[in-house]
Design an enzyme around this catalytic site. Sequence first.
Site, PDB file in Angstrom:
ATOM      1  N   ASN A   1       0.873  -1.181   0.000  1.00 45.19           N
ATOM      2  CA  ASN A   1       0.000   0.000   0.000  1.00 45.19           C
ATOM      3  C   ASN A   1       0.908   1.228   0.000  1.00 45.19           C
ATOM      4  OD1 ASN A   1      -1.812   2.032   0.441  1.00 45.19           O
ATOM      5  ND2 ASN A   1      -2.478   1.342   2.470  1.00 45.19           N
TER       6      ASN A   1
ATOM      7  N   LYS B   1       0.083   4.237  -0.323  1.00 47.91           N
ATOM      8  CA  LYS B   1      -0.576   5.429   0.233  1.00 47.91           C
ATOM      9  C   LYS B   1      -0.330   6.636  -0.688  1.00 47.91           C
ATOM     10  CE  LYS B   1      -0.331   3.283   4.728  1.00 47.91           C
ATOM     11  NZ  LYS B   1      -0.214   3.381   6.179  1.00 47.91           N
TER      12      LYS B   1
ATOM     13  N   HIS C   1      -9.559   0.927   4.956  1.00 48.26           N
ATOM     14  CA  HIS C   1      -8.274   1.182   5.612  1.00 48.26           C
ATOM     15  C   HIS C   1      -8.480   2.143   6.783  1.00 48.26           C
ATOM     16  CE1 HIS C   1      -4.202   2.531   6.357  1.00 48.26           C
ATOM     17  NE2 HIS C   1      -3.814   1.406   5.785  1.00 48.26           N
TER      18      HIS C   1
ATOM     19  N   GLU D   1      -6.945   4.636   7.717  1.00 47.09           N
ATOM     20  CA  GLU D   1      -6.830   6.066   7.363  1.00 47.09           C
ATOM     21  C   GLU D   1      -8.116   6.572   6.707  1.00 47.09           C
ATOM     22  OE1 GLU D   1      -3.081   5.512   5.378  1.00 47.09           O
ATOM     23  OE2 GLU D   1      -2.245   5.010   7.331  1.00 47.09           O
TER      24      GLU D   1
ATOM     25  N   GLU E   1      -5.072  -4.761  10.735  1.00 43.60           N
ATOM     26  CA  GLU E   1      -4.090  -3.694  10.901  1.00 43.60           C
ATOM     27  C   GLU E   1      -4.410  -2.914  12.174  1.00 43.60           C
ATOM     28  OE1 GLU E   1      -2.211  -2.649   6.795  1.00 43.60           O
ATOM     29  OE2 GLU E   1      -3.893  -1.333   7.173  1.00 43.60           O
TER      30      GLU E   1
ATOM     31  N   GLY F   1       2.576   2.685  10.774  1.00 42.81           N
ATOM     32  CA  GLY F   1       3.466   3.832  10.601  1.00 42.81           C
ATOM     33  C   GLY F   1       4.297   4.180  11.834  1.00 42.81           C
TER      34      GLY F   1
ATOM     35  N   SER G   1       3.649  -1.773  10.286  1.00 43.33           N
ATOM     36  CA  SER G   1       5.105  -1.777  10.493  1.00 43.33           C
ATOM     37  C   SER G   1       5.766  -3.112  10.144  1.00 43.33           C
ATOM     38  CB  SER G   1       5.443  -1.364  11.927  1.00 43.33           C
ATOM     39  OG  SER G   1       4.991  -0.043  12.170  1.00 43.33           O
TER      40      SER G   1
HETATM   41  P1  13P Z   1       3.091   0.741   7.617  1.00 38.71           P
HETATM   42  O1  13P Z   1       3.658  -0.566   7.071  1.00 38.71           O
HETATM   43  O2  13P Z   1       3.778   1.937   7.111  1.00 38.71           O
HETATM   44  O3  13P Z   1       2.997   0.671   9.113  1.00 38.71           O
HETATM   45  O4  13P Z   1       1.587   0.843   7.073  1.00 38.71           O
HETATM   46  C1  13P Z   1       0.741  -0.239   7.206  1.00 38.71           C
HETATM   47  C2  13P Z   1      -0.489   0.021   6.432  1.00 38.71           C
HETATM   48  O5  13P Z   1      -1.294   0.868   6.790  1.00 38.71           O
HETATM   49  C3  13P Z   1      -0.705  -0.757   5.214  1.00 38.71           C
HETATM   50  O6  13P Z   1      -1.991  -0.603   4.720  1.00 38.71           O
END
Ligand code: 13P
Length: 242
Positions: free
Chosen positions: A8, A10, A93, A95, A162, A168, A199
């Site tokens: 992902n 982002k 997700h 976010e 997640e 993150g 992570s």
């Molecule tokens: P990170 O791997 O940067 O923690 O992000 C995970 C994520 O949100 C994948 O969708």
Amino acid sequence: MKNIVAANWKMNFDIDKAQSVAQKMAEIINTKAVDVVVCPPFTHLDRLDEVFSSSVIKLGAQNMHFEEKGAFTGEISLAMLQSVGCEYVILGHSERRHIFYEDDEFINKKVKSAKKHGFNVILCVGETLEERKNGRAFDVVKTQLQKGLDGVDRQNVIVAYEPVWAIGTGVSADRDTIEEMHKFIRRSENDVPILYGGSVKAKNAAEIASIDDVNGFLVGSASLDADEFKKIIDEFIKTKGV
Ligand code: 13P
């Protein structure tokens, strides 16, 4: 059970950088042991479709709208995604849930529509730190699954656990936490691949992959680097023996 390692990206990379990272991935990732999916920003899909055309890597979107077409300023339809070679879509997700206030009912509409169009749906679930501290982690995930997948047959559905507090941060959830939640999800979702996200990096990939009910990863920041992403895939394959 299908194994999937998905990237992902982002909201990262301009088109040229995206192309060069994707080209490197297409060169060095050749495995058929797992499905490898890259989900770039919408504007990069068309170019990456070309880059990945002769590789094993499949293309995914990070979001979509459930309506077919019309007056939905700023939105992208499934037909549009299909026309640029997208086979996967990430939905729900954290976010999208927390920054853009998407709720379970809204996400469920997207899941249903994406399934109708033949997409593989990666439905993300996960609790916040506060919810975990209040002992509500399992309830939260259960509700997200029940509502998100209400009225949905499970074919081509993938769940990604997640935990919001591990996204993150550079520190993934610990082994016991992941194992416990994946087992919990597995109780209601028998035939669905369950990915872990939060992570994930080359260093912790083997340990997380050694958990039985982990069927792959959803990788954020570590997937922005082609070599690191390949290492994560390799660690998964080696640990699972697939
Ligand atoms: P990170 O791997 O940067 O923690 O992000 C995970 C994520 O949100 C994948 O969708």
